[in-house]
Motif scaffolding. Structure first.
Motif, PDB file in Angstrom:
ATOM      1  N   ARG A  32       5.571 -11.874   4.875  1.00 39.78           N
ATOM      2  CA  ARG A  32       4.267 -11.461   4.338  1.00 39.78           C
ATOM      3  C   ARG A  32       4.909 -10.908   2.760  1.00 39.78           C
ATOM      4  N   PRO A  77      -0.677 -16.979   8.661  1.00 40.64           N
ATOM      5  CA  PRO A  77      -0.182 -15.675   9.057  1.00 40.64           C
ATOM      6  C   PRO A  77      -0.183 -15.592  10.830  1.00 40.64           C
ATOM      7  N   ALA A 124       5.159 -14.226   0.968  1.00 43.25           N
ATOM      8  CA  ALA A 124       3.789 -14.928   0.672  1.00 43.25           C
ATOM      9  C   ALA A 124       2.743 -13.769  -0.278  1.00 43.25           C
ATOM     10  N   THR A 125       3.334 -12.691  -0.769  1.00 42.48           N
ATOM     11  CA  THR A 125       2.971 -11.912  -1.640  1.00 42.48           C
ATOM     12  C   THR A 125       1.684 -11.227  -1.175  1.00 42.48           C
ATOM     13  N   GLN A 126       1.532 -10.864   0.253  1.00 44.37           N
ATOM     14  CA  GLN A 126       0.552 -10.206   0.919  1.00 44.37           C
ATOM     15  C   GLN A 126       1.055  -9.028   1.348  1.00 44.37           C
ATOM     16  N   LEU A 127       2.297  -8.501   0.967  1.00 44.08           N
ATOM     17  CA  LEU A 127       2.951  -7.054   1.256  1.00 44.08           C
ATOM     18  C   LEU A 127       3.624  -6.758   0.168  1.00 44.08           C
ATOM     19  N   ARG A 170      -3.119  -7.163  -2.202  1.00 42.12           N
ATOM     20  CA  ARG A 170      -1.749  -7.160  -1.506  1.00 42.12           C
ATOM     21  C   ARG A 170      -1.573  -5.772  -0.726  1.00 42.12           C
ATOM     22  N   ASP A 171      -1.042  -5.770   0.648  1.00 43.79           N
ATOM     23  CA  ASP A 171      -1.104  -4.539   1.372  1.00 43.79           C
ATOM     24  C   ASP A 171       0.347  -3.676   0.802  1.00 43.79           C
TER      25      ASP A 171
END
Lengths: 248, 314
Positions: free
Chosen positions: B52, B87, B55-58, A246-247
């Motif tokens: 993001r 994305p 969506a648990t990306q950040l 995760r970023d």
């Protein structure tokens, strides 16, 4: 995710990134073996065949190490340019499954290359069964630490071009300085300590021992195995703790 | 009771952007389950950052966020088993066919071979991609590739779908195919979070929407309700020859190409229209659109220049 589903994800990822691109462009297979075979050619010519076995063992290590740099480039590209990693993050696929699947896919690329070097090894005199098992385990360690390093670095780069900038330095640390293509004794004494900072040095020593060109004593053997396995575990741990799924 | 997405005082400041405004500056948002929720806003408003994080990306900087009742930071693994995302600016892997991509994506998520193949076939048909199903993605147009990405995610069984500008680059017919597919997903009682620059799309698809500006939610509600909240709910366009000072007596004029756009109350708009017609001018008159609402709230058009917000793509 159940173990069965996890395994399905892993196999799917390996097929997706390992088999389909080869079907589309079979020349990918030659790409991975071109450099190791070139080095082998030069070494064999320059040494009049004396260092052939060094060239073969070096070729094996370099072929598997290239998996790490290929993985790094692929994952950087997928993450930065295609946003594929974001697609995977927002899915049931865990980071470990993704990396294992991708690393397995890169291993598929290296199999024909490995086949060539194994064939050359047999042609050059072959080895013992124990030696072959040792070679396989050493190369699996190299695959594991190179993949872990490749993945970790890929998650930090903000542009795929950065991987090209760092590649020569990584190559220097993993393939040039370590005695992959020559005995460690050939290195100047002042440089030798730096070579021992690289896990490839221990892998190369163990390979040279396994194929019978530079036998190691029991203590040295134990030390080399211990350090190689330690490096492998440490780099896998580093990937587990520091790779950015995760970023931030 | 089913839960959707709930954000409380959600903030995000990117690590490399220590100075300047944060990408998200305290977002409070309630996204109900089983609905299409539209996020609109200018470039750099914080839409993609919000998506993001959901969506648990950040990782968020502070605040609370639950997705399907689960904490999006501490329980990210559980959240991920129930979501899917297209994305922004994502592209399919180029060495596969459309069918392979959808099929393998589903298998990667854990579906068995038969179910994945069947579902891939259905979705490709729904999005009018059957004809190109066995073509390599690299041989498709940009719009087709985008549609393949959308098909891939719509094919999943995820309970929440995040679609970040899913129809960018699509022709009008293809956009409507995607709209139909999104509506079907919503009918299955799944939640869709949609970001878009096309306000007609937001209006056509969203049960509710939020307008983000400068990392904050500045408007939120059902499209019809939002229009009802506008102080000047009518729009009149008049040519530049109409005296500006006089226009101001009717409502709020803004310059547009070839004239002025005036927001006004209904009686004032009718009076202005009559005044312009009596002078022989061409005019247009009607209720405000979502785009006008955007213009009134933000004071800038949606398609203006990008704001220089680091790491923020939308």
């Amino acid at each position: 995710m159940t173990e069965r589903r996890r395994l399905r994800s892993l196999v799917t990822l390996a097929y997706l990134n390992g088999v389909l691109p080869i079907k589309t462009q079979p020349l990918y297979l030659l790409n991975l073996i071109a450099s190791p075979l070139s080095f082998l050619f030069f070494i064999d010519i320059a040494s009049h065949g004396v260092l052939l076995l060094y060239g073969i063992s070096g070729g094996m290590v370099l072929t598997v190490l290239t998996i790490g740099s290929s993985l790094q480039t692929d994952m950087s590209h997928y993450r930065q340019d295609l946003k594929w990693q974001d697609v995977v993050v927002a899915s049931p696929v865990e980071a470990t499954t993704y990396v294992a699947g991708m690393a397995l896919s890169e291993l598929l690329y290296s199999l024909p290359g490995m086949g060539v070097f194994v064939a050359l090894w047999i042609f050059a005199g072959g080895g013992t069964l124990l030696g072959a098992v040792s070679v396989a385990i050493v190369l699996l360690c190299v695959w594991a630490f190179a993949s872990a390093l490749g993945f970790t670095l890929a998650t930090y780069f903000e542009d795929v071009r950065e991987t090209w900038v760092f590649a020569p330095f990584i190559s220097l640390g993993l393939t040039v300085l370590p005695p992959v293509y020559y005995p460690i004794t050939s290195l100047p004494a002042s440089v030798r300590p730096f070579a021992y900072l690289s896990p490839t040095t221990y892998a190369a020593d163990l390979l040279h021992n396994a194929i019978g060109i530079q036998p190691l004593g029991f203590d040295a053997l134990l030390l080399n195995w211990g350090v190689l396995l330690g490096f492998t575990a440490a780099l896998l741990l580093l990937a587990g703790l520091k790779a950015r799924w995760r970023d931030p | 009771m089913a839960e959707g997405i709930r954000a409380r005082a959600l903030t995000k400041r990117y690590p490399k952007s220590k100075t300047g405004p944060p990408a998200l500056a305290g977002v409070d948002l309630e996204i109900p389950p089983g609905r299409v929720f539209g996020l609109i806003g200018r470039n750099g408003a914080g839409k993609t950052t919000f998506v993001r994080i959901c969506a648990t990306q950040l990782t968020p900087t502070s605040g609370e966020l639950t997705v399907l009742g689960l904490d999006a930071v501490r329980e990210a693994s559980e959240v991920r088993t129930r979501i899917a995302c297209v994305p922004q600016e994502s592209r399919p892997l180029y060495f596969v066919t459309s069918r392979q991509l959808v099929d393998l994506y589903l298998r990667m998520r854990g579906a068995d071979r038969t179910a994945a193949a069947l579902r891939a076939k259905e979705v490709l048909k729904e999005l009018e991609l059957t004809e190109v199903a066995d073509k390599l993605v690299s041989h498709l147009s940009g719009g087709m590739r985008r549609r393949v990405m959308v098909a891939m995610v719509l094919a999943s069984d995820a309970e929440v779908l995040f679609l970040d500008e899913p129809t960018t680059g699509l022709d009008p017919v293809a956009r409507r195919d995607v709209w139909s597919a999104i509506r079907r997903v919503a009918r299955d009682n799944r939640t869709v979070v949609l970001t878009t620059h096309y306000l007609d799309e937001a209006e056509a698809l969203s049960h509710e929407l939020a307008l983000l500006e400068g990392g904050r939610v500045v408007l939120e509600g059902r499209p019809a309700d939002l229009r009802g909240r506008v102080r000047q709910p009518w729009r009149v366009t008049v040519p530049t020859e109409f005296p500006l000072e006089e226009l101001r007596s009717y409502g709020t004029p803004s310059p547009v190409e070839g004239g002025y756009l005036v927001f006004a109350t209904e009686p004032a708009a009718r009076e202005l229209a009559m005044a312009a017609l009596q002078r022989g001018m061409r005019i247009s008159l009607g209720p405000v659109s979502l785009e006008d609402l955007f213009l009134q709230t933000v004071g800038k058009p949606l398609t203006g220049p990008e704001e220089p917000l680091e790491s923020e793509a939308s």
